[in-house]
Design a protein around this motif. Structure first.
Motif, PDB file in Angstrom:
ATOM      1  N   LYS A  15       0.836  -1.206   0.000  1.00 20.45           N
ATOM      2  CA  LYS A  15       0.000   0.000   0.000  1.00 20.45           C
ATOM      3  C   LYS A  15       0.868   1.253   0.000  1.00 20.45           C
ATOM      4  CE  LYS A  15      -3.936  -2.068   2.367  1.00 20.45           C
ATOM      5  NZ  LYS A  15      -4.691  -2.109   3.624  1.00 20.45           N
ATOM      6  N   VAL A  16       1.916   1.241   0.807  1.00 18.30           N
ATOM      7  CA  VAL A  16       2.838   2.379   0.845  1.00 18.30           C
ATOM      8  C   VAL A  16       3.479   2.565  -0.533  1.00 18.30           C
ATOM      9  CG1 VAL A  16       5.000   3.236   1.836  1.00 18.30           C
ATOM     10  CG2 VAL A  16       3.269   2.194   3.318  1.00 18.30           C
ATOM     11  N   SER A  17       3.951   1.473  -1.111  1.00 20.24           N
ATOM     12  CA  SER A  17       4.597   1.524  -2.428  1.00 20.24           C
ATOM     13  C   SER A  17       3.661   2.078  -3.492  1.00 20.24           C
ATOM     14  CB  SER A  17       5.073   0.130  -2.844  1.00 20.24           C
ATOM     15  OG  SER A  17       6.056  -0.334  -1.978  1.00 20.24           O
ATOM     16  N   LYS A  18       2.398   1.720  -3.418  1.00 15.30           N
ATOM     17  CA  LYS A  18       1.411   2.205  -4.393  1.00 15.30           C
ATOM     18  C   LYS A  18       1.386   3.736  -4.399  1.00 15.30           C
ATOM     19  CE  LYS A  18      -3.576   2.306  -5.105  1.00 15.30           C
ATOM     20  NZ  LYS A  18      -4.866   1.886  -4.570  1.00 15.30           N
ATOM     21  N   TYR A  19       1.388   4.341  -3.223  1.00 17.83           N
ATOM     22  CA  TYR A  19       1.343   5.804  -3.139  1.00 17.83           C
ATOM     23  C   TYR A  19       2.665   6.429  -3.582  1.00 17.83           C
ATOM     24  CZ  TYR A  19      -3.166   5.334  -0.929  1.00 17.83           C
ATOM     25  OH  TYR A  19      -4.477   5.040  -0.687  1.00 17.83           O
ATOM     26  N   ILE A  20       3.767   5.805  -3.238  1.00 14.21           N
ATOM     27  CA  ILE A  20       5.069   6.318  -3.664  1.00 14.21           C
ATOM     28  C   ILE A  20       5.169   6.273  -5.185  1.00 14.21           C
ATOM     29  CG2 ILE A  20       7.563   5.894  -3.649  1.00 14.21           C
ATOM     30  CD1 ILE A  20       7.215   4.897  -0.734  1.00 14.21           C
ATOM     31  N   PHE A  21       4.769   5.154  -5.798  1.00 12.31           N
ATOM     32  CA  PHE A  21       4.838   5.031  -7.246  1.00 12.31           C
ATOM     33  C   PHE A  21       3.877   6.007  -7.933  1.00 12.31           C
ATOM     34  CE2 PHE A  21       6.375   0.486  -6.473  1.00 12.31           C
ATOM     35  CZ  PHE A  21       7.694   0.854  -6.611  1.00 12.31           C
ATOM     36  N   SER A  22       2.705   6.268  -7.325  1.00 10.66           N
ATOM     37  CA  SER A  22       1.776   7.251  -7.884  1.00 10.66           C
ATOM     38  C   SER A  22       2.397   8.642  -7.872  1.00 10.66           C
ATOM     39  CB  SER A  22       0.468   7.275  -7.087  1.00 10.66           C
ATOM     40  OG  SER A  22      -0.275   6.117  -7.332  1.00 10.66           O
ATOM     41  N   ALA A  23       3.037   8.988  -6.770  1.00 10.30           N
ATOM     42  CA  ALA A  23       3.712  10.289  -6.688  1.00 10.30           C
ATOM     43  C   ALA A  23       4.863  10.340  -7.688  1.00 10.30           C
ATOM     44  CB  ALA A  23       4.226  10.527  -5.268  1.00 10.30           C
ATOM     45  N   ALA A 132      13.015  14.155  -2.604  1.00 10.34           N
ATOM     46  CA  ALA A 132      12.370  13.635  -1.395  1.00 10.34           C
ATOM     47  C   ALA A 132      11.937  12.182  -1.572  1.00 10.34           C
ATOM     48  CB  ALA A 132      11.176  14.507  -1.031  1.00 10.34           C
ATOM     49  N   MET A 133      11.338  11.873  -2.714  1.00 12.70           N
ATOM     50  CA  MET A 133      10.882  10.498  -2.946  1.00 12.70           C
ATOM     51  C   MET A 133      12.047   9.520  -3.079  1.00 12.70           C
ATOM     52  SD  MET A 133       7.507  10.850  -5.311  1.00 12.70           S
ATOM     53  CE  MET A 133       8.351  11.777  -6.551  1.00 12.70           C
ATOM     54  N   MET A 134      13.109   9.942  -3.747  1.00 15.57           N
ATOM     55  CA  MET A 134      14.267   9.058  -3.876  1.00 15.57           C
ATOM     56  C   MET A 134      14.870   8.772  -2.504  1.00 15.57           C
ATOM     57  SD  MET A 134      14.467   7.921  -6.830  1.00 15.57           S
ATOM     58  CE  MET A 134      15.815   6.917  -6.261  1.00 15.57           C
ATOM     59  N   ASN A 135      14.942   9.782  -1.660  1.00 12.99           N
ATOM     60  CA  ASN A 135      15.452   9.566  -0.313  1.00 12.99           C
ATOM     61  C   ASN A 135      14.570   8.586   0.452  1.00 12.99           C
ATOM     62  OD1 ASN A 135      17.939  11.186   0.604  1.00 12.99           O
ATOM     63  ND2 ASN A 135      16.840  12.607  -0.727  1.00 12.99           N
ATOM     64  N   THR A 136      13.264   8.690   0.278  1.00 16.05           N
ATOM     65  CA  THR A 136      12.335   7.762   0.927  1.00 16.05           C
ATOM     66  C   THR A 136      12.548   6.337   0.435  1.00 16.05           C
ATOM     67  OG1 THR A 136      10.675   9.489   1.213  1.00 16.05           O
ATOM     68  CG2 THR A 136       9.887   7.208   1.249  1.00 16.05           C
ATOM     69  N   VAL A 137      12.547   6.170  -0.872  1.00 11.11           N
ATOM     70  CA  VAL A 137      12.697   4.827  -1.448  1.00 11.11           C
ATOM     71  C   VAL A 137      14.067   4.235  -1.105  1.00 11.11           C
ATOM     72  CG1 VAL A 137      12.797   3.520  -3.613  1.00 11.11           C
ATOM     73  CG2 VAL A 137      11.034   5.251  -3.277  1.00 11.11           C
ATOM     74  N   ASN A 138      15.114   5.056  -1.161  1.00  7.57           N
ATOM     75  CA  ASN A 138      16.456   4.578  -0.799  1.00  7.57           C
ATOM     76  C   ASN A 138      16.463   4.049   0.623  1.00  7.57           C
ATOM     77  OD1 ASN A 138      18.426   7.182  -2.489  1.00  7.57           O
ATOM     78  ND2 ASN A 138      17.429   5.375  -3.324  1.00  7.57           N
TER      79      ASN A 138
END
Length: 157
Positions: A15-23, A132-138
């Motif tokens: 679920k978290v990944s879904k929102y990250i990928f949408s962003a 910001a998103m790359m830092n989150t995913v990393n």
């Protein structure tokens, strides 16, 4: 190395990944040049030591036509002559935005002004969001020890 958690199979993480990928799709579809997006994603991932993302973004950039010379020089972009002034501005902003915990003050006014000379407000918003998103995913990948090396371009998109 084996992952501590199959992040993409876990229901909460999915679920978290879904929102990250949408962003992430919003950034991908933005007016921020695709080449700049690739270089920034790679550099942030290098700084954070996220092997999975370094693997992915290197392969995706090469698949999209980025040269091996430029990809090999991203970590040393300050000394390299193969990047435009706009790309340098984005890479500097990305580095300062990523190294916040390293005792820095975040993104300096000088670095922001340099980026603003090359990118409009929508592009800057996309650039900041990408960092910001790359830092989150990393961080997610580093914490769960997502292994690197097996990514195939086009596999997820």
């Amino acid at each position: 190395m084996e992952a501590r958690l199959d992040f993409f199979a876990n229901p909460v993480a999915a679920k978290v990944s879904k929102y990250i990928f949408s962003a992430g799709k919003v950034v991908l579809d933005s007016a921020l040049p695709a080449t700049t997006q690739q270089l920034v994603a790679l550099r942030v991932s290098q700084i954070n030591g996220c092997g999975f993302c370094v693997d992915m973004h290197t392969k995706d950039a090469a698949h999209a036509g980025e040269s091996s010379v430029r990809l090999n020089l991203v970590a040393a972009w300050r000394e390299a002559t193969v990047f435009t002034d706009a790309e340098r501005a984005a890479l500097e902003l990305a580095e300062q935005g990523t190294r916040i915990a390293d005792g820095g003050t975040g993104v300096t006014d000088e670095v922001w002004a340099h980026a603003a000379k090359h990118y409009d407000e929508d592009q800057l918003a996309a650039l900041v969001s990408l960092v910001a998103m790359m830092n989150t995913v990393n961080r997610l990948n580093v914490i769960v020890r997502q292994p690197a090396g097996g990514y195939e371009p086009g596999k997820w998109g």
